[in-house]
Scaffold this active site. Sequence first.
Site, short mmCIF file in Angstrom:
data_model
loop_
_atom_site.label_atom_id
_atom_site.label_comp_id
_atom_site.label_asym_id
_atom_site.label_seq_id
_atom_site.Cartn_x
_atom_site.Cartn_y
_atom_site.Cartn_z
N PHE A 10 -4.88 3.17 -16.09
CA PHE A 10 -4.81 4.53 -15.53
C PHE A 10 -5.97 4.75 -14.57
CE2 PHE A 10 -4.29 9.27 -15.90
CZ PHE A 10 -2.98 9.30 -15.47
N GLU A 151 7.02 -3.84 -5.67
CA GLU A 151 6.83 -3.48 -4.26
C GLU A 151 5.35 -3.34 -3.90
OE1 GLU A 151 8.94 -2.96 -1.47
OE2 GLU A 151 6.94 -2.93 -0.61
N GLY A 208 -10.91 4.21 -2.55
CA GLY A 208 -9.87 3.67 -3.43
C GLY A 208 -9.08 2.53 -2.81
N GLU A 211 -10.36 -3.61 -4.48
CA GLU A 211 -10.03 -4.04 -5.84
C GLU A 211 -11.17 -3.65 -6.78
OE1 GLU A 211 -6.97 -5.83 -6.69
OE2 GLU A 211 -6.72 -4.76 -4.82
N ASP A 222 -7.37 -11.50 -2.34
CA ASP A 222 -6.30 -10.50 -2.41
C ASP A 222 -5.20 -10.84 -1.39
OD1 ASP A 222 -5.44 -7.55 -3.17
OD2 ASP A 222 -5.38 -7.68 -0.99
N LYS A 226 -1.22 -12.09 -1.92
CA LYS A 226 -0.09 -11.45 -1.23
C LYS A 226 0.73 -12.46 -0.43
CE LYS A 226 -2.36 -6.98 -1.04
NZ LYS A 226 -3.40 -6.20 -0.39
N GLY A 323 -4.60 2.36 -0.94
CA GLY A 323 -4.84 3.80 -1.10
C GLY A 323 -4.17 4.30 -2.37
N1 HSE Z 1 -7.55 -4.02 -2.31
C1 HSE Z 1 -6.25 -4.05 -1.73
C2 HSE Z 1 -6.40 -3.89 -0.23
C3 HSE Z 1 -5.42 -2.97 -2.33
O1 HSE Z 1 -7.46 -3.47 0.22
O2 HSE Z 1 -5.47 -4.20 0.50
C4 HSE Z 1 -3.96 -3.06 -2.01
O3 HSE Z 1 -3.39 -4.24 -2.50
#
Ligand code: HSE
Length: 344
Positions: A10, A151, A208, A211, A222, A226, A323
């Site tokens: 959360f 997603e 926000g 990570e 990251d 992806k 975000g």
């Molecule tokens: N930390 C990641 C970014 C969050 O900045 O893209 C979204 O996956």
Amino acid sequence: MSYKLAFIGFGVVGQGLAKLLVEKRGYLKNNFGLEYAVTAVSDPVKGSVYQEEGLDLIKILEQVEKDGDVGGYDKGIKGWDSLKTINDTNADVIIEVSPTNIETGEPGVSHIRAALGKKKNVITTNKGPVALLHKELSELAKKNGVVLKFEGTVLSGTPAINLSLDALAGADVREIKGIMNGTTNYMLTKMAEGQSYDEVLKDAQRLGYAETKPDADVKGWDAQAKIVILANVVMGGVLTPKDVHTEGITQITLDDIEKARKDGKRYKLIGHAWKESGKVMAKVSPQLVSADDFLYHVDGVINALTFDTDVLGKVTIVGPGAGKKETGFSLLVDLLNMHCARGE
Ligand code: HSE
């Protein structure tokens, strides 16, 4: 149709979805016939609470904002850990938003395996489990007659996965390339305006975007997760993160950025997947791009991906990459798509 949701995690993203659920309750019911009750929240920092008939989500959000945990919420059963919450609550949809671990996938992998094993649907933004074990987990979901949707693992709520799997279904995606990390694109943009690395990293955390451990952003892990997800899910690859040559932005100095600017160029952290001799390959690295490349103009937390397909040629999406609300929205979209696919 009414769903019972449990939040496993959360933090920023979970709260982002919770706020959207509160704001859009009437809209979801009136336009899609979707109703929900959030019956549990379990988070190692914010605490946990289970209330069979549904938590008062507005109060939970206020409580977390005020004290940083759910301790002061005066109803329900407290203290259940993530696995007990998955196994023993009445939730039929598990919102898995625990922090990403790209090396082991844990605790997300255990959460997702447990939920699917109990025939509960899983909607997640957790990149580790999907990058490492998409095939196994999606087969487990299928075997148990439930869905695994993700997603938000790529480009937050900007529709990268659903675009590929639904709108581009039937097209052969030969190559995917673009900016797929919001934090580093934000940092590189602000550094080009003269701000220091440490200052802009702190801003990205405060906003926000980053990570839980921002090393994952700045070292490229990251973006690596992806591109592995895209390569495997969209292009039929069998990559693990270890197969992907990965460089982040930690070596790029303000001097490098200034020199690039004088040459009319900008640094961008680029993820790239392509096919070579029938094999899907991928890499992540910072690259210098000039003004005639549209990626040059993609600034801040905005990301962009180009899919090169056999039928349409190049299809490009541009939108937020990170975000609170933006990533929360990806979970809402998955919930809604799951609901609509049932035709109820
Ligand atoms: N930390 C990641 C970014 C969050 O900045 O893209 C979204 O996956």
